[in-house]
Design a protein around this motif. Structure first.
Motif, PDB file in Angstrom:
ATOM      1  N   SER A 122       0.815  -1.214   0.000  1.00  0.00           N
ATOM      2  CA  SER A 122       0.000   0.000   0.000  1.00  0.00           C
ATOM      3  C   SER A 122       0.846   1.262   0.000  1.00  0.00           C
ATOM      4  CB  SER A 122      -0.936   0.011   1.210  1.00  0.00           C
ATOM      5  OG  SER A 122      -0.199   0.068   2.419  1.00  0.00           O
ATOM      6  N   ALA A 123       2.157   1.131   0.284  1.00  0.00           N
ATOM      7  CA  ALA A 123       3.038   2.296   0.240  1.00  0.00           C
ATOM      8  C   ALA A 123       3.131   2.866  -1.176  1.00  0.00           C
ATOM      9  CB  ALA A 123       4.428   1.926   0.744  1.00  0.00           C
ATOM     10  N   LEU A 124       2.781   2.037  -2.169  1.00  0.00           N
ATOM     11  CA  LEU A 124       2.840   2.482  -3.558  1.00  0.00           C
ATOM     12  C   LEU A 124       1.540   3.133  -4.031  1.00  0.00           C
ATOM     13  CD1 LEU A 124       4.664  -0.548  -5.228  1.00  0.00           C
ATOM     14  CD2 LEU A 124       5.582   1.742  -4.927  1.00  0.00           C
ATOM     15  N   LEU A 125       0.461   3.010  -3.254  1.00  0.00           N
ATOM     16  CA  LEU A 125      -0.842   3.472  -3.723  1.00  0.00           C
ATOM     17  C   LEU A 125      -0.840   4.956  -4.056  1.00  0.00           C
ATOM     18  CD1 LEU A 125      -3.325   1.532  -1.400  1.00  0.00           C
ATOM     19  CD2 LEU A 125      -2.988   1.231  -3.853  1.00  0.00           C
ATOM     20  N   GLU A 126      -0.393   5.784  -3.116  1.00  0.00           N
ATOM     21  CA  GLU A 126      -0.440   7.232  -3.330  1.00  0.00           C
ATOM     22  C   GLU A 126       0.464   7.664  -4.475  1.00  0.00           C
ATOM     23  OE1 GLU A 126       0.174  11.421  -0.839  1.00  0.00           O
ATOM     24  OE2 GLU A 126       1.243   9.613  -0.229  1.00  0.00           O
ATOM     25  N   VAL A 127       1.682   7.137  -4.504  1.00  0.00           N
ATOM     26  CA  VAL A 127       2.625   7.592  -5.514  1.00  0.00           C
ATOM     27  C   VAL A 127       2.212   7.136  -6.909  1.00  0.00           C
ATOM     28  CG1 VAL A 127       4.173   5.599  -5.255  1.00  0.00           C
ATOM     29  CG2 VAL A 127       5.078   7.784  -6.071  1.00  0.00           C
ATOM     30  N   MET A 128       1.579   5.959  -7.031  1.00  0.00           N
ATOM     31  CA  MET A 128       1.129   5.497  -8.339  1.00  0.00           C
ATOM     32  C   MET A 128      -0.032   6.328  -8.862  1.00  0.00           C
ATOM     33  SD  MET A 128       1.401   1.357  -7.859  1.00  0.00           S
ATOM     34  CE  MET A 128       0.611   1.008  -9.422  1.00  0.00           C
ATOM     35  N   GLU A 129      -0.871   6.817  -7.972  1.00  0.00           N
ATOM     36  CA  GLU A 129      -2.046   7.573  -8.393  1.00  0.00           C
ATOM     37  C   GLU A 129      -1.751   9.059  -8.575  1.00  0.00           C
ATOM     38  OE1 GLU A 129      -6.002   7.981  -9.570  1.00  0.00           O
ATOM     39  OE2 GLU A 129      -4.805   6.190  -9.193  1.00  0.00           O
ATOM     40  N   GLU A 130      -0.973   9.637  -7.654  1.00  0.00           N
ATOM     41  CA  GLU A 130      -0.803  11.087  -7.638  1.00  0.00           C
ATOM     42  C   GLU A 130       0.614  11.553  -7.928  1.00  0.00           C
ATOM     43  OE1 GLU A 130      -2.337  12.545  -3.949  1.00  0.00           O
ATOM     44  OE2 GLU A 130      -4.061  11.207  -3.986  1.00  0.00           O
ATOM     45  N   GLY A 131       1.578  10.632  -7.946  1.00  0.00           N
ATOM     46  CA  GLY A 131       2.951  11.026  -8.238  1.00  0.00           C
ATOM     47  C   GLY A 131       3.645  11.737  -7.097  1.00  0.00           C
ATOM     48  N   VAL A 132       3.140  11.600  -5.899  1.00  0.00           N
ATOM     49  CA  VAL A 132       3.759  12.212  -4.726  1.00  0.00           C
ATOM     50  C   VAL A 132       3.829  11.189  -3.599  1.00  0.00           C
ATOM     51  CG1 VAL A 132       3.002  14.548  -5.286  1.00  0.00           C
ATOM     52  CG2 VAL A 132       1.582  13.099  -3.833  1.00  0.00           C
ATOM     53  N   VAL A 133       4.775  11.405  -2.691  1.00  0.00           N
ATOM     54  CA  VAL A 133       4.920  10.577  -1.500  1.00  0.00           C
ATOM     55  C   VAL A 133       4.771  11.487  -0.292  1.00  0.00           C
ATOM     56  CG1 VAL A 133       6.498   9.173  -0.131  1.00  0.00           C
ATOM     57  CG2 VAL A 133       6.412   8.879  -2.607  1.00  0.00           C
ATOM     58  N   THR A 134       3.896  11.125   0.629  1.00  0.00           N
ATOM     59  CA  THR A 134       3.692  11.915   1.837  1.00  0.00           C
ATOM     60  C   THR A 134       4.316  11.184   3.017  1.00  0.00           C
ATOM     61  OG1 THR A 134       1.615  12.812   0.976  1.00  0.00           O
ATOM     62  CG2 THR A 134       1.996  13.007   3.338  1.00  0.00           C
ATOM     63  N   VAL A 135       5.300  11.817   3.636  1.00  0.00           N
ATOM     64  CA  VAL A 135       5.984  11.262   4.798  1.00  0.00           C
ATOM     65  C   VAL A 135       5.947  12.302   5.909  1.00  0.00           C
ATOM     66  CG1 VAL A 135       8.144  10.351   5.716  1.00  0.00           C
ATOM     67  CG2 VAL A 135       7.486   9.846   3.362  1.00  0.00           C
ATOM     68  N   ASP A 136       5.408  11.924   7.049  1.00  0.00           N
ATOM     69  CA  ASP A 136       5.288  12.829   8.194  1.00  0.00           C
ATOM     70  C   ASP A 136       4.567  14.119   7.829  1.00  0.00           C
ATOM     71  OD1 ASP A 136       6.610  11.007   9.789  1.00  0.00           O
ATOM     72  OD2 ASP A 136       8.576  11.913   9.477  1.00  0.00           O
ATOM     73  N   GLY A 137       3.533  13.974   7.004  1.00  0.00           N
ATOM     74  CA  GLY A 137       2.702  15.121   6.652  1.00  0.00           C
ATOM     75  C   GLY A 137       3.258  16.022   5.574  1.00  0.00           C
ATOM     76  N   VAL A 138       4.417  15.702   5.034  1.00  0.00           N
ATOM     77  CA  VAL A 138       5.035  16.520   3.987  1.00  0.00           C
ATOM     78  C   VAL A 138       5.007  15.746   2.674  1.00  0.00           C
ATOM     79  CG1 VAL A 138       7.112  17.747   3.254  1.00  0.00           C
ATOM     80  CG2 VAL A 138       6.537  17.610   5.685  1.00  0.00           C
ATOM     81  N   SER A 139       4.531  16.387   1.605  1.00  0.00           N
ATOM     82  CA  SER A 139       4.427  15.741   0.294  1.00  0.00           C
ATOM     83  C   SER A 139       5.698  15.985  -0.515  1.00  0.00           C
ATOM     84  CB  SER A 139       3.211  16.276  -0.474  1.00  0.00           C
ATOM     85  OG  SER A 139       2.019  15.951   0.214  1.00  0.00           O
ATOM     86  N   HIS A 140       6.172  14.925  -1.157  1.00  0.00           N
ATOM     87  CA  HIS A 140       7.383  15.000  -1.965  1.00  0.00           C
ATOM     88  C   HIS A 140       7.063  14.453  -3.361  1.00  0.00           C
ATOM     89  CE1 HIS A 140       9.734  15.578   1.772  1.00  0.00           C
ATOM     90  NE2 HIS A 140       8.927  14.659   2.283  1.00  0.00           N
ATOM     91  N   PRO A 141       7.072  15.288  -4.406  1.00  0.00           N
ATOM     92  CA  PRO A 141       6.799  14.794  -5.761  1.00  0.00           C
ATOM     93  C   PRO A 141       7.946  13.936  -6.283  1.00  0.00           C
ATOM     94  CG  PRO A 141       7.421  17.114  -5.811  1.00  0.00           C
ATOM     95  CD  PRO A 141       7.288  16.744  -4.371  1.00  0.00           C
ATOM     96  N   VAL A 142       7.596  12.911  -7.063  1.00  0.00           N
ATOM     97  CA  VAL A 142       8.622  12.016  -7.609  1.00  0.00           C
ATOM     98  C   VAL A 142       9.109  12.464  -8.973  1.00  0.00           C
ATOM     99  CG1 VAL A 142       7.805  10.019  -6.309  1.00  0.00           C
ATOM    100  CG2 VAL A 142       6.854  10.482  -8.571  1.00  0.00           C
ATOM    101  N   GLY A 143       8.431  13.443  -9.588  1.00  0.00           N
ATOM    102  CA  GLY A 143       8.867  13.947 -10.881  1.00  0.00           C
ATOM    103  C   GLY A 143       8.204  13.223 -12.039  1.00  0.00           C
ATOM    104  N   SER A 144       8.590  13.631 -13.235  1.00  0.00           N
ATOM    105  CA  SER A 144       8.019  13.063 -14.460  1.00  0.00           C
ATOM    106  C   SER A 144       9.135  12.863 -15.479  1.00  0.00           C
ATOM    107  CB  SER A 144       6.953  14.019 -15.022  1.00  0.00           C
ATOM    108  OG  SER A 144       6.406  13.515 -16.214  1.00  0.00           O
ATOM    109  N   PRO A 145       9.128  11.763 -16.229  1.00  0.00           N
ATOM    110  CA  PRO A 145       8.137  10.678 -16.200  1.00  0.00           C
ATOM    111  C   PRO A 145       8.333   9.784 -14.978  1.00  0.00           C
ATOM    112  CG  PRO A 145       9.900  10.121 -17.705  1.00  0.00           C
ATOM    113  CD  PRO A 145      10.184  11.522 -17.237  1.00  0.00           C
ATOM    114  N   PHE A 146       7.272   9.042 -14.669  1.00  0.00           N
ATOM    115  CA  PHE A 146       7.320   8.117 -13.547  1.00  0.00           C
ATOM    116  C   PHE A 146       6.457   6.914 -13.883  1.00  0.00           C
ATOM    117  CE2 PHE A 146       5.273   6.548  -9.618  1.00  0.00           C
ATOM    118  CZ  PHE A 146       6.403   6.033  -8.994  1.00  0.00           C
ATOM    119  N   VAL A 147       7.043   5.735 -13.801  1.00  0.00           N
ATOM    120  CA  VAL A 147       6.295   4.518 -14.090  1.00  0.00           C
ATOM    121  C   VAL A 147       6.769   3.415 -13.152  1.00  0.00           C
ATOM    122  CG1 VAL A 147       7.918   3.818 -15.905  1.00  0.00           C
ATOM    123  CG2 VAL A 147       5.613   2.854 -15.884  1.00  0.00           C
ATOM    124  N   VAL A 148       5.809   2.672 -12.624  1.00  0.00           N
ATOM    125  CA  VAL A 148       6.097   1.499 -11.801  1.00  0.00           C
ATOM    126  C   VAL A 148       5.843   0.259 -12.656  1.00  0.00           C
ATOM    127  CG1 VAL A 148       5.424   0.137  -9.787  1.00  0.00           C
ATOM    128  CG2 VAL A 148       5.540   2.628  -9.629  1.00  0.00           C
TER     129      VAL A 148
END
Length: 320
Positions: A122-148
């Protein structure tokens, strides 16, 4: 969208497929599906028996792009922070600093994803859908392109955790490679000394060009009649007597995006019903849940989607 742009896209698409085909021989259709997912802004699930080249395909695609790449070997003891990253307190500065995990890459290979616990999956759910990772309330974008690109082995079930329906729905395309034919097998055996076929694939396209191709694919024209046909296909999977759950609206949107990419990959600036039919099974089947009694009788999700294709008539007119 101009014809010149579509022609350039088709040429670049063909080069991408041809480059990956150097590592995976005789699987052009599967490679086209994976590249289609990449250029549609989606993700890929490769499910097949061991030893068919799933990991090699994923690594070859990653090597084709001049972007960052990472590989996560999913195991039962893998933690969510091992995927997304973690914040660590720095005593010298008196501040918490974020240390990015391997998911921060252009191409992420999630090898044997069904071996990790559901919490880690489930750690991949947010990043696969929105392209961001939220850790301790802070969102970090993974950039583009991005594919799992995730792989899983359906044969060995001991110690594995099946992906839940919500996560399966995040994958744009699910496909398999299967065993090669006789001629391809002989070619592979003749080159058996080459144990790192993916390493021989060099980058041929910049990450920025991939982003441009994604934007071009999104601009392909889709007539209202074709989109109406797609909607009827999705509705048919929900109404099928052997389906306990049909395709969601996310699945319909995924098929629309993939059909646009498939159309422009052939040099066309518009989507046809054939594009929708061609991609219906790899895009929709893994989103269908078969009724347990029907599944016991041998009905598969692919059968339900195929029935929908046979039942719904394609449009014979252009919407005004």
């Amino acid at each position: 969208m101009t014809q010149e742009q579509a022609t350039w896209f088709a040429g670049a698409f063909g080069q991408l497929v041809g480059n990956v085909d150097k590592a995976i021989l005789g699987k052009e259709h599967a490679i086209r599906l994976v590249v289609t997912a990449l250029l549609s802004g989606g993700h890929v699930l490769l499910e097949d028996v061991p030893g068919t080249g799933k990991t090699v395909l994923a690594k070859a695609l990653a090597n084709t792009i001049q972007g960052t790449q990472s590989r996560i070997q999913f195991t039962p003891d893998l933690l969510p922070s091992d995927v997304t990253g973690v914040t660590i307190y720095d005593q010298s500065t008196g501040r918490f600093e974020f240390h990015a995990g391997p998911v921060f890459a252009s191409v992420v290979l999630a090898d044997e994803i069904n071996r990790a616990s559901p919490k880690t999956q489930s750690a991949l759910l947010e990043v696969m859908e929105e392209g961001v990772v939220t850790v301790d309330g802070v969102s970090h974008p993974v950039g583009s392109p991005f594919v799992v690109i995730a792989t899983q082995n359906p044969v060995e079930q001991a110690g594995t955790y099946s992906l839940p329906e919500a996560q399966l729905d995040r994958f744009l395309i699910k496909t398999s490679l299967g065993y090669p034919d006789h001629e391809t097998t002989v070619r592979l055996l003749m080159e058996s000394s080459n144990r790192a076929r993916a390493a021989s694939v060099s980058a041929i396209i910049a990450a920025e060009s991939v982003t441009t191709m994604v934007q071009l694919a999104a601009d392909v024209h889709a007539d209202g009649a074709v989109m109406g046909y797609l909607s009827e296909l999705v509705s048919a999977t929900r109404a099928d007597k052997d389906a306990s759950l049909g395709v969601s609206i996310r699945g319909a949107l995924a098929l629309a995006r993939a059909a646009k990419t498939w159309a422009i990959s052939t040099g066309r600036t518009y989507v046809t019903p054939d594009d929708v039919r061609e991609l219906a099974v790899p895009v929709l089947a893994h989103r269908v849940i078969v009724d347990p009694e029907a599944e016991f009788a041998g009905v598969t999700a692919e059968d339900i989607v195929t029935r929908a294709i046979a039942t719904v008539n394609p449009p014979t007119y252009r919407a005004a």
